[in-house]
Design a protein around this motif. Structure first.
Motif, PDB file in Angstrom:
ATOM      1  N   GLY A  32     113.230  58.838  25.079  1.00  0.00           N
ATOM      2  CA  GLY A  32     112.815  59.837  26.072  1.00  0.00           C
ATOM      3  C   GLY A  32     113.873  59.993  27.154  1.00  0.00           C
ATOM      4  O   GLY A  32     114.187  61.107  27.582  1.00  0.00           O
ATOM      5  N   LEU A  33     114.439  58.861  27.579  1.00  0.00           N
ATOM      6  CA  LEU A  33     115.546  58.886  28.540  1.00  0.00           C
ATOM      7  C   LEU A  33     116.725  59.656  27.964  1.00  0.00           C
ATOM      8  O   LEU A  33     117.312  60.520  28.630  1.00  0.00           O
ATOM      9  CB  LEU A  33     115.961  57.457  28.894  1.00  0.00           C
ATOM     10  N   PHE A  34     117.067  59.373  26.712  1.00  0.00           N
ATOM     11  CA  PHE A  34     118.177  60.072  26.061  1.00  0.00           C
ATOM     12  C   PHE A  34     117.910  61.577  25.954  1.00  0.00           C
ATOM     13  O   PHE A  34     118.834  62.382  26.076  1.00  0.00           O
ATOM     14  CB  PHE A  34     118.447  59.507  24.670  1.00  0.00           C
ATOM     15  N   HIS A  36     116.382  63.495  27.997  1.00  0.00           N
ATOM     16  CA  HIS A  36     116.664  64.149  29.275  1.00  0.00           C
ATOM     17  C   HIS A  36     118.149  64.086  29.624  1.00  0.00           C
ATOM     18  O   HIS A  36     118.747  65.092  30.003  1.00  0.00           O
ATOM     19  CB  HIS A  36     115.844  63.512  30.400  1.00  0.00           C
ATOM     20  N   LEU A  37     118.753  62.916  29.508  1.00  0.00           N
ATOM     21  CA  LEU A  37     120.141  62.759  29.943  1.00  0.00           C
ATOM     22  C   LEU A  37     121.151  63.342  28.975  1.00  0.00           C
ATOM     23  O   LEU A  37     122.307  63.539  29.336  1.00  0.00           O
ATOM     24  CB  LEU A  37     120.442  61.283  30.216  1.00  0.00           C
ATOM     25  N   SER A  38     120.735  63.642  27.748  1.00  0.00           N
ATOM     26  CA  SER A  38     121.663  64.268  26.807  1.00  0.00           C
ATOM     27  C   SER A  38     122.075  65.662  27.285  1.00  0.00           C
ATOM     28  O   SER A  38     123.115  66.178  26.879  1.00  0.00           O
ATOM     29  CB  SER A  38     121.039  64.345  25.414  1.00  0.00           C
ATOM     30  N   ALA A  39     121.285  66.261  28.156  1.00  0.00           N
ATOM     31  CA  ALA A  39     121.657  67.554  28.735  1.00  0.00           C
ATOM     32  C   ALA A  39     122.926  67.406  29.576  1.00  0.00           C
ATOM     33  O   ALA A  39     123.787  68.283  29.563  1.00  0.00           O
ATOM     34  CB  ALA A  39     120.520  68.097  29.582  1.00  0.00           C
ATOM     35  N   LEU A  40     123.046  66.303  30.290  1.00  0.00           N
ATOM     36  CA  LEU A  40     124.257  66.051  31.083  1.00  0.00           C
ATOM     37  C   LEU A  40     125.473  65.908  30.185  1.00  0.00           C
ATOM     38  O   LEU A  40     126.537  66.459  30.465  1.00  0.00           O
ATOM     39  CB  LEU A  40     124.085  64.793  31.937  1.00  0.00           C
ATOM     40  N   VAL A  41     125.322  65.172  29.106  1.00  0.00           N
ATOM     41  CA  VAL A  41     126.427  64.971  28.162  1.00  0.00           C
ATOM     42  C   VAL A  41     126.819  66.299  27.526  1.00  0.00           C
ATOM     43  O   VAL A  41     128.005  66.618  27.402  1.00  0.00           O
ATOM     44  CB  VAL A  41     126.041  63.929  27.085  1.00  0.00           C
ATOM     45  N   GLY A  42     125.834  67.095  27.146  1.00  0.00           N
ATOM     46  CA  GLY A  42     126.116  68.395  26.546  1.00  0.00           C
ATOM     47  C   GLY A  42     126.858  69.316  27.500  1.00  0.00           C
ATOM     48  O   GLY A  42     127.757  70.051  27.093  1.00  0.00           O
ATOM     49  N   LEU A  43     126.507  69.258  28.770  1.00  0.00           N
ATOM     50  CA  LEU A  43     127.187  70.095  29.751  1.00  0.00           C
ATOM     51  C   LEU A  43     128.628  69.638  29.934  1.00  0.00           C
ATOM     52  O   LEU A  43     129.535  70.467  30.048  1.00  0.00           O
ATOM     53  CB  LEU A  43     126.453  70.057  31.090  1.00  0.00           C
ATOM     54  N   ILE A  44     128.857  68.345  29.939  1.00  0.00           N
ATOM     55  CA  ILE A  44     130.214  67.826  30.080  1.00  0.00           C
ATOM     56  C   ILE A  44     131.067  68.228  28.884  1.00  0.00           C
ATOM     57  O   ILE A  44     132.220  68.640  29.031  1.00  0.00           O
ATOM     58  CB  ILE A  44     130.193  66.291  30.256  1.00  0.00           C
ATOM     59  N   PHE A  55     121.354  72.356  26.468  1.00  0.00           N
ATOM     60  CA  PHE A  55     120.112  72.280  25.697  1.00  0.00           C
ATOM     61  C   PHE A  55     120.332  71.789  24.273  1.00  0.00           C
ATOM     62  O   PHE A  55     119.366  71.551  23.553  1.00  0.00           O
ATOM     63  CB  PHE A  55     119.346  73.607  25.712  1.00  0.00           C
ATOM     64  N   LEU A  56     121.568  71.594  23.862  1.00  0.00           N
ATOM     65  CA  LEU A  56     121.823  71.105  22.506  1.00  0.00           C
ATOM     66  C   LEU A  56     121.407  69.644  22.329  1.00  0.00           C
ATOM     67  O   LEU A  56     120.837  69.281  21.307  1.00  0.00           O
ATOM     68  CB  LEU A  56     123.297  71.293  22.140  1.00  0.00           C
ATOM     69  N   GLY A  57     121.700  68.797  23.312  1.00  0.00           N
ATOM     70  CA  GLY A  57     121.320  67.387  23.229  1.00  0.00           C
ATOM     71  C   GLY A  57     119.816  67.190  23.120  1.00  0.00           C
ATOM     72  O   GLY A  57     119.329  66.523  22.204  1.00  0.00           O
ATOM     73  N   PRO A  58     119.031  67.769  24.059  1.00  0.00           N
ATOM     74  CA  PRO A  58     117.578  67.651  23.931  1.00  0.00           C
ATOM     75  C   PRO A  58     117.042  68.244  22.629  1.00  0.00           C
ATOM     76  O   PRO A  58     116.098  67.710  22.042  1.00  0.00           O
ATOM     77  CB  PRO A  58     117.052  68.426  25.141  1.00  0.00           C
ATOM     78  N   LEU A  59     117.653  69.327  22.160  1.00  0.00           N
ATOM     79  CA  LEU A  59     117.211  69.951  20.911  1.00  0.00           C
ATOM     80  C   LEU A  59     117.405  69.005  19.731  1.00  0.00           C
ATOM     81  O   LEU A  59     116.489  68.805  18.924  1.00  0.00           O
ATOM     82  CB  LEU A  59     117.963  71.264  20.668  1.00  0.00           C
ATOM     83  N   VAL A  60     118.567  68.389  19.645  1.00  0.00           N
ATOM     84  CA  VAL A  60     118.850  67.486  18.526  1.00  0.00           C
ATOM     85  C   VAL A  60     117.921  66.275  18.564  1.00  0.00           C
ATOM     86  O   VAL A  60     117.323  65.904  17.549  1.00  0.00           O
ATOM     87  CB  VAL A  60     120.331  67.048  18.542  1.00  0.00           C
ATOM     88  N   ILE A  61     117.764  65.673  19.731  1.00  0.00           N
ATOM     89  CA  ILE A  61     116.900  64.488  19.841  1.00  0.00           C
ATOM     90  C   ILE A  61     115.453  64.865  19.529  1.00  0.00           C
ATOM     91  O   ILE A  61     114.751  64.135  18.817  1.00  0.00           O
ATOM     92  CB  ILE A  61     117.032  63.853  21.232  1.00  0.00           C
ATOM     93  N   TRP A  62     114.999  65.999  20.029  1.00  0.00           N
ATOM     94  CA  TRP A  62     113.619  66.419  19.751  1.00  0.00           C
ATOM     95  C   TRP A  62     113.425  66.681  18.258  1.00  0.00           C
ATOM     96  O   TRP A  62     112.416  66.249  17.678  1.00  0.00           O
ATOM     97  CB  TRP A  62     113.279  67.660  20.562  1.00  0.00           C
ATOM     98  N   LEU A  63     114.363  67.357  17.606  1.00  0.00           N
ATOM     99  CA  LEU A  63     114.215  67.645  16.176  1.00  0.00           C
ATOM    100  C   LEU A  63     114.223  66.384  15.327  1.00  0.00           C
ATOM    101  O   LEU A  63     113.507  66.290  14.334  1.00  0.00           O
ATOM    102  CB  LEU A  63     115.318  68.598  15.718  1.00  0.00           C
ATOM    103  N   VAL A  64     115.022  65.397  15.711  1.00  0.00           N
ATOM    104  CA  VAL A  64     115.142  64.171  14.919  1.00  0.00           C
ATOM    105  C   VAL A  64     113.938  63.248  15.117  1.00  0.00           C
ATOM    106  O   VAL A  64     113.443  62.648  14.165  1.00  0.00           O
ATOM    107  CB  VAL A  64     116.460  63.441  15.266  1.00  0.00           C
ATOM    108  N   LYS A  65     113.447  63.143  16.347  1.00  0.00           N
ATOM    109  CA  LYS A  65     112.425  62.133  16.666  1.00  0.00           C
ATOM    110  C   LYS A  65     111.010  62.668  16.854  1.00  0.00           C
ATOM    111  O   LYS A  65     110.083  61.893  17.072  1.00  0.00           O
ATOM    112  CB  LYS A  65     112.832  61.383  17.947  1.00  0.00           C
ATOM    113  N   ARG A  66     110.790  63.973  16.761  1.00  0.00           N
ATOM    114  CA  ARG A  66     109.480  64.532  17.098  1.00  0.00           C
ATOM    115  C   ARG A  66     108.358  64.090  16.175  1.00  0.00           C
ATOM    116  O   ARG A  66     107.206  64.004  16.587  1.00  0.00           O
ATOM    117  CB  ARG A  66     109.541  66.045  17.142  1.00  0.00           C
ATOM    118  N   ASP A  67     108.653  63.803  14.917  1.00  0.00           N
ATOM    119  CA  ASP A  67     107.604  63.430  13.971  1.00  0.00           C
ATOM    120  C   ASP A  67     107.251  61.948  14.023  1.00  0.00           C
ATOM    121  O   ASP A  67     106.157  61.568  13.627  1.00  0.00           O
ATOM    122  CB  ASP A  67     108.024  63.799  12.549  1.00  0.00           C
TER     123      ASP A  67
END
Length: 146
Positions: A32-34, A36-44, A55-67
Motif C-alpha cells: 500500500g505504501l508502494f 502511493h509512493l510509486s507516483a513520486l518515482v514515476g514523476l522523477i 499514475f503509472l506506478g500506482p496503476l502497475v501495483i494496483w493491476l498486479v496486486k488487486r486480486d
C-alpha cells in the motif's frame, strides 16, 4: 418492544465502501505504501514536464496486486484516482495557457504550484497512513476507478 440487532438494516452509505474489519498484514501495508509512493518515482522518471508517470506506478501495483491483497486493491485505486485527478487539473492549466496565448500563465503558475505542493504533501501523508494500515482517502479526488 425491542428489535433484535440482526434484523436492523444499516442505512445506505453514500461514501466509499466500508473497508474489511481485518487489519492488513505487514506485506499488504508495505505494498500500500508502494502504491502511493510509486507516483513520486514515476514523476522523477518521466520528468515534471510530462508528468504522466505519476499514475503509472500506482496503476502497475494496483493491476498486479488487486486480486491477492484487498488493502492494496483499495489503496492502489485511491492513489491512481488521485494522480489521474491531478493530471487532469494540470492538463487543464496547460490548455488554458495555450488558449490564452500565454496570458493564462498569470493563473496557471500560482494554481499549478499550489496543486503540485498539495500533491506532494498528500502523497507522502497517504504513504505514511497506508504503512500504518489505514484506509486513506485523498481529498478533492474524482473516483474514476471503482
Amino acid at each position: 418492544m425491542s428489535v433484535p440487532p440482526e434484523s436492523v438494516v444499516p442505512p445506505p452509505s453514500n461514501g466509499p465502501a466500508v473497508p474489511p474489519s481485518a487489519t492488513p498484514s505487514a506485506d499488504e501495508r508495505q505494498w500500500g505504501l508502494f502504491a502511493h509512493l510509486s507516483a513520486l518515482v514515476g514523476l522523477i522518471i518521466t520528468g515534471a514536464w510530462f508528468g504522466w508517470g505519476c499514475f503509472l506506478g500506482p496503476l502497475v501495483i494496483w493491476l498486479v496486486k488487486r486480486d491477492t491483497m484487498p488493502f492494496v486493491n483499495d489503496q492502489g485505486k485511491e492513489a491512481l484516482n488521485f494522480n489521474i485527478t491531478v493530471g487532469i487539473v494540470l492538463l487543464a492549466l496547460k490548455i488554458l495557457v495555450l488558449i490564452t496565448l500565454g496570458l493564462g500563465l498569470l493563473v496557471a503558475i500560482p494554481v499549478g504550484t499550489v496543486v503540485c505542493v498539495a500533491w506532494l504533501v498528500f502523497t507522502i501523508i497517504a504513504g505514511i497512513r497506508a504503512n500504518e494500515g489505514v484506509y486513506y482517502r485523498y481529498p478533492f479526488t474524482l473516483r474514476l476507478i471503482k
